[in-house]
Design a protein around this motif. Structure first.
Motif, PDB file in Angstrom:
ATOM      1  N   LEU A   1       0.825  -1.213   0.000  1.00  0.00           N
ATOM      2  CA  LEU A   1       0.000   0.000   0.000  1.00  0.00           C
ATOM      3  C   LEU A   1       0.858   1.262   0.000  1.00  0.00           C
ATOM      4  O   LEU A   1       0.582   2.218  -0.731  1.00  0.00           O
ATOM      5  CB  LEU A   1      -0.931   0.009   1.215  1.00  0.00           C
ATOM      6  CG  LEU A   1      -2.004  -1.074   1.270  1.00  0.00           C
ATOM      7  CD1 LEU A   1      -2.824  -0.930   2.548  1.00  0.00           C
ATOM      8  CD2 LEU A   1      -2.913  -1.018   0.055  1.00  0.00           C
ATOM      9  N   TYR A   2       1.918   1.274   0.821  1.00  0.00           N
ATOM     10  CA  TYR A   2       2.780   2.455   0.894  1.00  0.00           C
ATOM     11  C   TYR A   2       3.493   2.700  -0.431  1.00  0.00           C
ATOM     12  O   TYR A   2       3.547   3.830  -0.920  1.00  0.00           O
ATOM     13  CB  TYR A   2       3.833   2.288   1.999  1.00  0.00           C
ATOM     14  CG  TYR A   2       3.275   2.155   3.385  1.00  0.00           C
ATOM     15  CD1 TYR A   2       2.071   2.769   3.747  1.00  0.00           C
ATOM     16  CD2 TYR A   2       3.936   1.418   4.357  1.00  0.00           C
ATOM     17  CE1 TYR A   2       1.561   2.647   5.021  1.00  0.00           C
ATOM     18  CE2 TYR A   2       3.437   1.288   5.640  1.00  0.00           C
ATOM     19  CZ  TYR A   2       2.254   1.903   5.973  1.00  0.00           C
ATOM     20  OH  TYR A   2       1.746   1.773   7.231  1.00  0.00           O
ATOM     21  N   VAL A   3       4.065   1.649  -0.993  1.00  0.00           N
ATOM     22  CA  VAL A   3       4.835   1.793  -2.238  1.00  0.00           C
ATOM     23  C   VAL A   3       3.927   2.253  -3.378  1.00  0.00           C
ATOM     24  O   VAL A   3       4.280   3.152  -4.152  1.00  0.00           O
ATOM     25  CB  VAL A   3       5.529   0.461  -2.598  1.00  0.00           C
ATOM     26  CG1 VAL A   3       6.140   0.538  -4.000  1.00  0.00           C
ATOM     27  CG2 VAL A   3       6.616   0.137  -1.581  1.00  0.00           C
ATOM     28  N   MET A   4       2.751   1.644  -3.493  1.00  0.00           N
ATOM     29  CA  MET A   4       1.839   2.004  -4.574  1.00  0.00           C
ATOM     30  C   MET A   4       1.343   3.441  -4.438  1.00  0.00           C
ATOM     31  O   MET A   4       1.207   4.162  -5.431  1.00  0.00           O
ATOM     32  CB  MET A   4       0.646   1.044  -4.606  1.00  0.00           C
ATOM     33  CG  MET A   4       0.982  -0.337  -5.127  1.00  0.00           C
ATOM     34  SD  MET A   4       1.449  -0.284  -6.877  1.00  0.00           S
ATOM     35  CE  MET A   4       1.670  -2.032  -7.220  1.00  0.00           C
ATOM     36  N   ALA A   5       1.078   3.889  -3.200  1.00  0.00           N
ATOM     37  CA  ALA A   5       0.560   5.246  -2.990  1.00  0.00           C
ATOM     38  C   ALA A   5       1.642   6.294  -3.173  1.00  0.00           C
ATOM     39  O   ALA A   5       1.490   7.240  -3.949  1.00  0.00           O
ATOM     40  CB  ALA A   5      -0.050   5.362  -1.602  1.00  0.00           C
TER      41      ALA A   5
END
Length: 336
Positions: free
Chosen positions: A268-272
């Motif tokens: 989630l962090y990387v994609m956002a």
């Protein structure tokens, strides 16, 4: 102008209702694993998830910018017509959220919203940024579950190897404590992803009404209200879906719960932050749970339940798009 202002207020209110349903629909994403392993009690887990959701909403606006850009060109300055498009998109997403919540299916609120935006955009002959839909929605929609499954499987395999000589009961107790951190990280990622999606839609409403320009930043009051709505929704709980994620796919132990939550939060962090991609927290945590569970043995995962979930994933975008299109036609027929 008075009618336009009233419609802006209506659409922003409906966006916050969607945000609230997103919270209770996706509460299970953050806490199902930690509750099922008894790392946290349900109420404490919900309170923690609500607080972390609120904080996560303020960590950036990349996802909000992506969501808003899908039909921004088609609704900018369009007044009542543009607001009708945004309203129809929200109705499509909310209806699908309620249907899947009722049946306990962890479908994606994110993809319901994307489907609603696309369906309303097409029905209204508005410009849809198809390149953005493909690059930042469709491709990440496929990639994130694969990364979640593979990452959780590899992380859990590493944990099993690292603790192969440890006392199982002591190891389980330690990972139960570690799950408090991983569950908080998952809830933070949920706020980072999903609260921003509502911010993007609220910005679209303001853009259509002529209250902001396309290159303006997201107003602070939009961030606060979106963060508050999703947090309140999260605290109200999502018990039906929690049972599906926490028990029906596979019975998790604390190490596997930790592996699933840690992997999902990382995705989630990387994609956002890295790509501004509005990926599904539901897809990500569900695939991570399956990946961590598969380290027991592949037959330990209830693939029949997983198959039903995947079917809901595939149906979500077109179903929400259809409801949004019908809503647009209905509302447009009544409006002057």
């Amino acid at each position: 102008m008075e009618l336009t202002l009233l419609m802006v207020i209506l659409v922003v209110s409906v966006a916050l209702i969607f945000d609230y349903t997103n919270g209770f629909h996706d509460a299970a994403n953050a806490i199902a694993t930690s509750v099922s392993t008894r790392a946290l009690t349900p109420r404490i887990a919900l309170l923690m998830a609500a607080i972390m959701n609120f904080i996560g909403a303020f960590l950036g606006t990349e996802v909000a910018d992506t969501v808003g850009s899908i039909i921004a060109e088609g609704v900018e300055g369009e007044g009542n017509h543009g607001l009708t498009v945004v309203f129809a998109a929200l109705v499509g997403a909310i209806v699908w959220n309620l249907i899947t919540w009722y049946f306990g299916l962890p479908s994606s609120s994110s993809h319901a919203l994307i489907g609603g935006l696309v369906g309303a955009g097409v029905a209204s002959a508005s410009t849809v940024a198809w390149a953005t839909v493909v690059d930042k929605v469709a491709i990440p929609m496929v990639v994130s579950p694969v990364v979640g499954f593979t990452g959780a499987f590899l992380l859990m395999t590493g944990i099993l190897w690292a603790f192969r000589r440890s006392n199982p009961h002591k190891t389980s107790r330690h990972f139960r404590l570690a799950q408090t951190v991983s569950a908080a990280a998952m809830a933070l990622g949920h706020g980072l992803q999903d609260a921003q999606k509502t911010m993007g839609v609220m910005f679209l409403a303001l853009l259509a009404g002529g209250y902001v320009a396309a290159d303006d930043g997201i107003p602070f009051w939009v961030k606060v209200s979106a963060a508050a709505a999703i947090s309140l929704g999260t605290y109200s709980g999502g018990w039906r879906i929690m049972r599906t994620l926490g028990r029906r796919i596979i019975h998790l132990d604390p190490p596997r719960g930790f592996a699933a939550e840690t992997t999902a939060a990382s995705v989630l962090y990387v994609m956002a932050m890295g790509f501004g991609a509005p990926v599904s927290t539901t897809h990500t945590i569900t695939s991570s749970i399956m990946g961590a569970g598969a380290t027991k043995r592949f037959s330990a995962v209830r693939w029949g339940v997983a198959r039903g979930i995947v079917t809901a994933w595939i149906v979500t975008i077109p179903a929400a798009a259809l409801v949004a299109a019908l809503t647009y036609y209905l509302v447009a027929w009544f409006l002057p």
